[in-house]
Design a protein around this motif. Structure first.
Motif, PDB file in Angstrom:
ATOM      1  N   GLY A  35       0.811  -1.085   0.133  1.00  0.00           N
ATOM      2  CA  GLY A  35      -0.355   0.137   0.044  1.00  0.00           C
ATOM      3  C   GLY A  35       0.785   1.321   0.317  1.00  0.00           C
ATOM      4  N   GLY A  36       2.547   0.726   0.084  1.00  0.00           N
ATOM      5  CA  GLY A  36       2.746   1.971  -0.237  1.00  0.00           C
ATOM      6  C   GLY A  36       3.179   3.090  -2.136  1.00  0.00           C
ATOM      7  N   THR A  37       3.592   4.295  -1.503  1.00  0.00           N
ATOM      8  CA  THR A  37       4.373   4.759  -2.891  1.00  0.00           C
ATOM      9  C   THR A  37       4.718   5.312  -3.384  1.00  0.00           C
ATOM     10  OG1 THR A  37       3.331   7.130  -1.617  1.00  0.00           O
ATOM     11  CG2 THR A  37       1.177   5.873  -3.132  1.00  0.00           C
ATOM     12  N   ALA A  38       6.006   4.893  -2.321  1.00  0.00           N
ATOM     13  CA  ALA A  38       7.854   5.862  -2.455  1.00  0.00           C
ATOM     14  C   ALA A  38       8.083   4.791  -1.935  1.00  0.00           C
ATOM     15  CB  ALA A  38       7.745   6.984  -1.532  1.00  0.00           C
ATOM     16  N   VAL A  39       9.720   5.212  -2.130  1.00  0.00           N
ATOM     17  CA  VAL A  39      10.661   4.334  -1.610  1.00  0.00           C
ATOM     18  C   VAL A  39      11.986   5.308  -1.553  1.00  0.00           C
ATOM     19  CG1 VAL A  39      10.593   2.699  -2.861  1.00  0.00           C
ATOM     20  CG2 VAL A  39      11.855   3.856  -3.871  1.00  0.00           C
ATOM     21  N   ASP A  40      13.181   4.804  -0.491  1.00  0.00           N
ATOM     22  CA  ASP A  40      14.441   5.616  -0.405  1.00  0.00           C
ATOM     23  C   ASP A  40      14.856   5.251  -0.761  1.00  0.00           C
ATOM     24  OD1 ASP A  40      15.924   5.405   1.862  1.00  0.00           O
ATOM     25  OD2 ASP A  40      13.995   5.170   3.448  1.00  0.00           O
ATOM     26  N   VAL A  41      16.616   5.641  -1.165  1.00  0.00           N
ATOM     27  CA  VAL A  41      17.319   4.325  -1.336  1.00  0.00           C
ATOM     28  C   VAL A  41      18.959   4.589  -1.135  1.00  0.00           C
ATOM     29  CG1 VAL A  41      16.536   2.901  -3.595  1.00  0.00           C
ATOM     30  CG2 VAL A  41      17.171   5.227  -4.177  1.00  0.00           C
ATOM     31  N   ARG A  42      19.623   3.595  -1.133  1.00  0.00           N
ATOM     32  CA  ARG A  42      20.753   3.657  -0.525  1.00  0.00           C
ATOM     33  C   ARG A  42      21.596   3.607  -1.642  1.00  0.00           C
ATOM     34  NH1 ARG A  42      25.211   4.750   0.545  1.00  0.00           N
ATOM     35  NH2 ARG A  42      26.564   4.743   3.227  1.00  0.00           N
ATOM     36  N   ALA A  43      22.426   4.275  -2.249  1.00  0.00           N
ATOM     37  CA  ALA A  43      23.665   4.128  -3.557  1.00  0.00           C
ATOM     38  C   ALA A  43      24.859   3.834  -2.473  1.00  0.00           C
ATOM     39  CB  ALA A  43      23.451   5.314  -4.491  1.00  0.00           C
ATOM     40  N   GLY A  44      25.536   3.257  -3.516  1.00  0.00           N
ATOM     41  CA  GLY A  44      26.783   2.753  -3.332  1.00  0.00           C
ATOM     42  C   GLY A  44      27.425   1.518  -1.685  1.00  0.00           C
ATOM     43  N   LYS A  45      26.126   0.865  -2.371  1.00  0.00           N
ATOM     44  CA  LYS A  45      26.178  -0.225  -0.833  1.00  0.00           C
ATOM     45  C   LYS A  45      25.449  -1.417  -2.028  1.00  0.00           C
ATOM     46  CE  LYS A  45      26.232   1.324   2.977  1.00  0.00           C
ATOM     47  NZ  LYS A  45      27.725   0.802   4.144  1.00  0.00           N
ATOM     48  N   GLY A  46      25.452  -1.377  -2.930  1.00  0.00           N
ATOM     49  CA  GLY A  46      25.697  -2.581  -3.443  1.00  0.00           C
ATOM     50  C   GLY A  46      24.356  -3.237  -3.200  1.00  0.00           C
ATOM     51  N   HIS A  47      23.520  -2.395  -3.508  1.00  0.00           N
ATOM     52  CA  HIS A  47      21.637  -3.246  -3.150  1.00  0.00           C
ATOM     53  C   HIS A  47      21.510  -3.409  -4.370  1.00  0.00           C
ATOM     54  CE1 HIS A  47      20.638  -0.450   1.291  1.00  0.00           C
ATOM     55  NE2 HIS A  47      21.711  -1.633   1.386  1.00  0.00           N
ATOM     56  N   GLY A  48      20.882  -3.680  -4.372  1.00  0.00           N
ATOM     57  CA  GLY A  48      19.782  -4.306  -5.520  1.00  0.00           C
ATOM     58  C   GLY A  48      19.280  -3.790  -6.639  1.00  0.00           C
ATOM     59  N   TRP A  49      19.129  -2.654  -6.062  1.00  0.00           N
ATOM     60  CA  TRP A  49      17.711  -1.753  -6.754  1.00  0.00           C
ATOM     61  C   TRP A  49      19.145  -0.937  -7.649  1.00  0.00           C
ATOM     62  CZ3 TRP A  49      19.277   3.616  -7.295  1.00  0.00           C
ATOM     63  CH2 TRP A  49      20.462   3.568  -6.310  1.00  0.00           C
ATOM     64  N   GLN A  50      19.805  -1.364  -7.451  1.00  0.00           N
ATOM     65  CA  GLN A  50      20.905  -0.164  -8.263  1.00  0.00           C
ATOM     66  C   GLN A  50      21.251  -0.469  -9.618  1.00  0.00           C
ATOM     67  OE1 GLN A  50      23.846   1.618  -5.135  1.00  0.00           O
ATOM     68  NE2 GLN A  50      24.736   0.803  -6.553  1.00  0.00           N
ATOM     69  N   ARG A  51      20.391  -2.231  -9.805  1.00  0.00           N
ATOM     70  CA  ARG A  51      20.908  -2.931 -11.024  1.00  0.00           C
ATOM     71  C   ARG A  51      19.926  -2.149 -12.249  1.00  0.00           C
ATOM     72  NH1 ARG A  51      21.119  -7.375  -7.551  1.00  0.00           N
ATOM     73  NH2 ARG A  51      18.317  -8.290  -7.722  1.00  0.00           N
ATOM     74  N   GLU A  52      18.339  -1.697 -11.767  1.00  0.00           N
ATOM     75  CA  GLU A  52      17.821  -0.972 -13.270  1.00  0.00           C
ATOM     76  C   GLU A  52      17.541   0.192 -12.739  1.00  0.00           C
ATOM     77  OE1 GLU A  52      13.869  -3.365 -13.002  1.00  0.00           O
ATOM     78  OE2 GLU A  52      15.217  -4.561 -11.271  1.00  0.00           O
ATOM     79  N   GLY A  53      18.313   0.953 -11.443  1.00  0.00           N
ATOM     80  CA  GLY A  53      18.281   2.279 -11.293  1.00  0.00           C
ATOM     81  C   GLY A  53      16.747   3.200 -11.209  1.00  0.00           C
ATOM     82  N   LEU A  54      17.194   3.941 -10.836  1.00  0.00           N
ATOM     83  CA  LEU A  54      15.987   4.944 -10.130  1.00  0.00           C
ATOM     84  C   LEU A  54      14.812   4.787 -11.646  1.00  0.00           C
ATOM     85  CD1 LEU A  54      17.937   8.822  -9.063  1.00  0.00           C
ATOM     86  CD2 LEU A  54      16.859   6.816  -7.942  1.00  0.00           C
TER      87      LEU A  54
ATOM     88  N   ARG B 207      28.137   8.957  -7.049  1.00  0.00           N
ATOM     89  CA  ARG B 207      27.067  10.347  -7.711  1.00  0.00           C
ATOM     90  C   ARG B 207      26.261   9.581  -9.184  1.00  0.00           C
ATOM     91  NH1 ARG B 207      30.667  14.609  -7.217  1.00  0.00           N
ATOM     92  NH2 ARG B 207      30.070  15.843  -9.655  1.00  0.00           N
ATOM     93  N   ALA B 208      26.308   8.491  -9.772  1.00  0.00           N
ATOM     94  CA  ALA B 208      26.021   8.779 -10.418  1.00  0.00           C
ATOM     95  C   ALA B 208      24.098   8.185 -10.402  1.00  0.00           C
ATOM     96  CB  ALA B 208      26.794   6.834 -11.164  1.00  0.00           C
ATOM     97  N   PHE B 209      24.091   8.226  -9.477  1.00  0.00           N
ATOM     98  CA  PHE B 209      22.530   7.884  -9.369  1.00  0.00           C
ATOM     99  C   PHE B 209      22.160   9.634  -8.229  1.00  0.00           C
ATOM    100  CE2 PHE B 209      23.926   3.645  -8.680  1.00  0.00           C
ATOM    101  CZ  PHE B 209      23.761   3.376  -9.831  1.00  0.00           C
ATOM    102  N   LEU B 210      22.754  10.259  -8.216  1.00  0.00           N
ATOM    103  CA  LEU B 210      22.103  12.125  -8.299  1.00  0.00           C
ATOM    104  C   LEU B 210      21.833  12.579  -9.346  1.00  0.00           C
ATOM    105  CD1 LEU B 210      24.877  12.685  -5.586  1.00  0.00           C
ATOM    106  CD2 LEU B 210      22.562  11.337  -4.955  1.00  0.00           C
ATOM    107  N   GLU B 211      20.423  12.902  -9.226  1.00  0.00           N
ATOM    108  CA  GLU B 211      20.109  13.721 -11.214  1.00  0.00           C
ATOM    109  C   GLU B 211      19.205  15.419  -9.559  1.00  0.00           C
ATOM    110  OE1 GLU B 211      15.934  11.218 -11.319  1.00  0.00           O
ATOM    111  OE2 GLU B 211      17.761  10.132 -12.319  1.00  0.00           O
ATOM    112  N   PRO B 212      18.881  15.705 -10.903  1.00  0.00           N
ATOM    113  CA  PRO B 212      18.719  17.441  -9.967  1.00  0.00           C
ATOM    114  C   PRO B 212      16.980  16.843  -9.918  1.00  0.00           C
ATOM    115  CG  PRO B 212      20.026  17.762 -11.932  1.00  0.00           C
ATOM    116  CD  PRO B 212      19.693  16.144 -11.984  1.00  0.00           C
TER     117      PRO B 212
END
Length: 247
Positions: free
Chosen positions: A28-47, A77-82
């Motif tokens: 029932g959620g709508t949002a995520v916060d993500v940690r970059a640079g820790k090898g978390h699985g989300w990084q494979r597909e990215g933001l 840095r690769a996952f930071l964006e305006p």
């Protein structure tokens, strides 16, 4: 303002972006916060993968510590964006005369990457800046606060009063279930069974928030934790974008 509710990638570090988004939406959620640079699985597909699967990204966490002069790593840095807030830490003593220039320069550099100092979130975290230091920092730098409830309980004896003090600059919160009477040694626990009333009091003192996410290693209680937050912050039905990922 509608408060977004969801999970931190730290709650399910092995899941890819689509899987993490599916989990969040199923709860029932709508949002995520993500940690970059820790090898978390989300990084494979990215933001982009998270958004395509139908969730908002409320901030990206990096390991930068304000006051030590280091910039985000290349992987971070690769996952930071305006437009997407970045979450950092602030060292105790970061406003000392010999460090304040470095601290403010780091905030400026991060602000250039994400679109403004108000998108730089400084976390309340054990071992880092105190509440008075955080107030002075955000006033001087124009940045904001990420209220980590467990972190706040570890750095201040009265977390509700501290949350009220930080409220003018607090835009996001991250909650954890823990033993409220012994936060320094507690492990993650189900939120409802450990500190629901105290957490709600802290969040109420923090005022209006853009997003509240659950970061917990107590994976079996994530559904219960998110349901509790949804009862405190009623939200609209999860967005239709990316709904195909759930089918």
């Amino acid at each position: 303002m509608t408060t977004m509710i969801g999970l931190s990638s730290g709650s399910a570090a092995g899941l890819g972006a689509t899987e993490l988004a599916r989990l969040v939406r199923s709860l029932g959620g709508t949002a995520v916060d993500v940690r970059a640079g820790k090898g978390h699985g989300w990084q494979r597909e990215g933001l982009a993968g998270l958004r395509a699967a139908g969730v908002e990204v409320c901030f990206v966490g990096v390991g930068t510590v304000l006051g030590d002069g280091a910039a985000p790593t290349g992987d971070e840095r690769a996952f930071l964006e305006p437009g997407v807030p970045v979450k950092v830490f602030a060292a105790a003593g970061c406003l000392a005369a010999d460090r304040i220039g470095t601290t403010l320069a780091q905030v400026r550099e991060l602000a250039e990457l994400v679109g403004g100092p108000e998108l730089v979130l400084v976390e309340t975290h054990h071992g880092y800046a105190s509440v008075p230091e955080l107030v002075e920092l955000v006033e001087r730098a124009g940045s904001r606060v990420l209220l980590d409830t467990m972190g706040l309980a570890r750095i201040h004896p009265d977390p509700v009063a501290a949350a009220a003090t930080l409220a003018p600059w607090t835009s996001h919160a991250q909650v954890k279930g823990f033993d409220w009477s012994a936060p320094d040694t507690s492990r993650h626990r189900p939120l409802a069974a450990s500190c629901a009333a105290e957490t709600r009091a802290v969040l109420t003192a923090a005022g209006a928030l853009r997003a509240v996410t659950v970061e917990s290693k107590a994976e079996a209680s994530l559904a219960e934790d998110v349901a509790l937050l949804r009862s405190w912050y009623p939200i609209d039905t999860a967005p239709e974008a990316g709904a195909e990922a759930l089918s």
